[in-house]
Design a protein around this motif. Structure first.
Motif, mmCIF file in Angstrom:
data_model
loop_
_atom_site.group_PDB
_atom_site.id
_atom_site.type_symbol
_atom_site.label_atom_id
_atom_site.label_comp_id
_atom_site.label_asym_id
_atom_site.label_seq_id
_atom_site.Cartn_x
_atom_site.Cartn_y
_atom_site.Cartn_z
ATOM 1 N N GLU A 111 0.830 -1.210 0.000
ATOM 2 C CA GLU A 111 0.000 0.000 0.000
ATOM 3 C C GLU A 111 0.861 1.255 0.000
ATOM 4 O O GLU A 111 0.573 2.222 -0.722
ATOM 5 C CB GLU A 111 -0.920 -0.008 1.220
ATOM 6 N N ALA A 112 1.932 1.237 0.801
ATOM 7 C CA ALA A 112 2.817 2.404 0.861
ATOM 8 C C ALA A 112 3.469 2.666 -0.498
ATOM 9 O O ALA A 112 3.523 3.814 -0.965
ATOM 10 C CB ALA A 112 3.885 2.178 1.927
ATOM 11 N N ARG A 134 3.560 -2.251 -13.231
ATOM 12 C CA ARG A 134 4.529 -1.857 -12.202
ATOM 13 C C ARG A 134 3.807 -1.537 -10.889
ATOM 14 O O ARG A 134 4.230 -1.970 -9.820
ATOM 15 C CB ARG A 134 5.330 -0.626 -12.649
ATOM 16 N N ILE A 135 2.706 -0.772 -10.993
ATOM 17 C CA ILE A 135 1.999 -0.330 -9.798
ATOM 18 C C ILE A 135 1.195 -1.457 -9.164
ATOM 19 O O ILE A 135 1.177 -1.611 -7.936
ATOM 20 C CB ILE A 135 1.071 0.857 -10.137
ATOM 21 N N GLN A 136 0.556 -2.272 -9.984
ATOM 22 C CA GLN A 136 -0.330 -3.297 -9.433
ATOM 23 C C GLN A 136 0.410 -4.593 -9.071
ATOM 24 O O GLN A 136 0.302 -5.094 -7.967
ATOM 25 C CB GLN A 136 -1.454 -3.589 -10.433
ATOM 26 N N GLU A 137 1.161 -5.126 -10.001
ATOM 27 C CA GLU A 137 1.768 -6.450 -9.792
ATOM 28 C C GLU A 137 3.160 -6.380 -9.195
ATOM 29 O O GLU A 137 3.463 -7.074 -8.217
ATOM 30 C CB GLU A 137 1.813 -7.203 -11.127
ATOM 31 N N ASP A 138 4.020 -5.541 -9.770
ATOM 32 C CA ASP A 138 5.412 -5.536 -9.334
ATOM 33 C C ASP A 138 5.569 -5.040 -7.898
ATOM 34 O O ASP A 138 6.424 -5.531 -7.159
ATOM 35 C CB ASP A 138 6.261 -4.682 -10.278
ATOM 36 N N CYS A 139 4.755 -4.050 -7.495
ATOM 37 C CA CYS A 139 4.817 -3.572 -6.105
ATOM 38 C C CYS A 139 4.468 -4.703 -5.139
ATOM 39 O O CYS A 139 5.120 -4.879 -4.100
ATOM 40 C CB CYS A 139 3.868 -2.394 -5.899
ATOM 41 N N TYR A 327 13.078 -5.782 -9.404
ATOM 42 C CA TYR A 327 13.792 -4.567 -8.998
ATOM 43 C C TYR A 327 14.232 -3.763 -10.220
ATOM 44 O O TYR A 327 14.129 -2.526 -10.237
ATOM 45 C CB TYR A 327 15.007 -4.943 -8.161
ATOM 46 N N LYS A 328 14.702 -4.471 -11.231
ATOM 47 C CA LYS A 328 15.132 -3.789 -12.454
ATOM 48 C C LYS A 328 13.968 -3.046 -13.093
ATOM 49 O O LYS A 328 14.119 -1.890 -13.536
ATOM 50 C CB LYS A 328 15.718 -4.815 -13.430
ATOM 51 N N ARG A 329 12.781 -3.679 -13.126
ATOM 52 C CA ARG A 329 11.618 -3.035 -13.726
ATOM 53 C C ARG A 329 11.133 -1.846 -12.904
ATOM 54 O O ARG A 329 10.826 -0.784 -13.445
ATOM 55 C CB ARG A 329 10.482 -4.058 -13.889
ATOM 56 N N LEU A 330 11.069 -1.999 -11.578
ATOM 57 C CA LEU A 330 10.621 -0.899 -10.728
ATOM 58 C C LEU A 330 11.622 0.252 -10.732
ATOM 59 O O LEU A 330 11.241 1.427 -10.708
ATOM 60 C CB LEU A 330 10.398 -1.394 -9.299
#
Length: 354
Positions: A111-112, A134-139, A327-330
């Motif tokens: 969430e943060a 990135r926002i939905q899955e990778d986080c 990590y590379k994608r984010l």
């Protein structure tokens, strides 16, 4: 990725208070595993001495069940009365609580990160490739994997602290020439084979993170066209285009599976060899009557604990590969956000004429 949770006043209680709770649970679990290791000696010594009860088998059976299910410890509070049931029941309850709390902790971290990215993403005018993923899955995956690896690494360190002295002492029972003359031989052997295994794995699996990154990009492109097709099937989700996108998915997937095949060949061969290594080393001591079966099994368990801690990165290489890719994608996503934010700030500043 980290600053939105660990450097935020809003999330400080969860970030640091939750971490302390998780680390405390890990410490208690390691202490219980030490007690269980000692129980192995008692249990297997009893099995080896089963022949002593041939004239009174009822007594042997009674001791057997007392060792496994006995509750005398609850009244005597002496270590000799510890049974398997008394040792593992607190471990089971603690593990259930740890899993529940970990899931809540990961959700807060996700969430943060999510609501740190969303306002920044909405404020940039240029579209950033794969932003939704990135926002939905990778986080979500990043928080899950980092928490999992973090607590496991701490567990490995605490396990080493607890079990190295035990394994060092048990090394005195080794009867194999040359090895028996080395103080703490089992500890050194475990360290050498573990470090060698990690180095070999790093070399063999060096291409995996890059291939996983490429696979995720092709998956994202395929998913994006499907999502857009939900609203506009005329211009998106065309069979030919989807076939072309899925061809890219298949190409990268087969490439990844091929590289994982030879990595798995190495990993499983290594694990099978290490599973019998302590038995090979300590077996001769059993035949020379230097040790009983209980010491052999206690050594096998202690060696497994120490070696497992030393070789943690090898055992979790697949997860680490996924984390490196995420990590590379984010990191790439954050850099794109920062670049567009800086461009918008620069374009908003009026040029001054001379």
């Amino acid at each position: 990725m980290f600053h939105s949770f660990f450097k935020s006043r809003k999330w400080a209680l969860w970030a640091y208070g939750g971490s302390i709770i998780l680390l405390s649970i890990v410490w208690v679990q390691v202490q219980i595993s030490v007690i269980l290791n000692k129980w192995y000696e008692k249990f297997y010594d009893l099995l080896q001495k089963a022949g002593d009860f041939k004239d009174n088998p009822e007594e042997g059976i009674r001791q057997f069940y007392e060792t496994v299910f006995g509750l005398e410890y609850l009244s005597t509070w002496t270590d000799e009365d510890l049974s398997f049931l008394v040792i593992v029941m607190p471990l089971v309850i603690l593990s259930v609580f740890a899993n529940w709390f970990t899931r809540i902790y990961v959700l807060r971290w996700r969430e943060a990160m999510t609501f740190n990215f969303i306002p920044r993403w909405r404020s940039v005018k240029k579209e950033i490739e794969g932003a939704s993923q990135r926002i939905q899955e990778d986080c979500h995956r990043f928080a899950v994997i980092v928490e999992h690896l973090g607590t496991d690494i701490v567990n490995s360190l605490l396990t080493l602290i607890a079990f190295i002295p035990i394994l060092w002492t048990l090394s005195e029972k080794v009867e194999i020439p040359y090895i028996k003359d080395i103080d703490g031989s089992l500890v050194w052997l475990s360290l050498i084979v573990s470090v060698g295994g990690v180095i070999t794995s790093w070399i063999i699996g060096s291409k995996l993170p890059g291939i996983e990154y490429d696979r995720q990009k092709t998956e994202a492109a395929f998913r994006k066209d499907l999502v857009l097709g939900e609203e506009d099937k005329v211009n998106f989700a065309q069979p030919n285009n989807l076939l072309a996108l899925f061809t890219g998915v298949k190409f990268n997937a087969h490439r990844l599976y091929r590289h994982y095949s030879y990595f798995d060949l190495w990993r499983y061969s290594y694990k099978q060899l290490m599973s019998v290594a302590p038995l090979i080393i300590m077996g001769p001591s059993l035949f020379t009557q230097t040790i009983l079966l209980g010491i052999l099994m206690q050594t096998a368990n202690a060696y497994g604990q120490v070696h497992g801690s030393f070789s943690y990165f090898l055992d979790n290489w697949t997860i680490i590969t996924e984390l490196r890719s995420i990590y590379k994608r984010l990191h790439e996503f954050e850099n794109n956000l920062r670049k567009h934010e800086e461009e918008q700030v620069a374009s908003a500043i009026p040029e001054t004429g001379e």
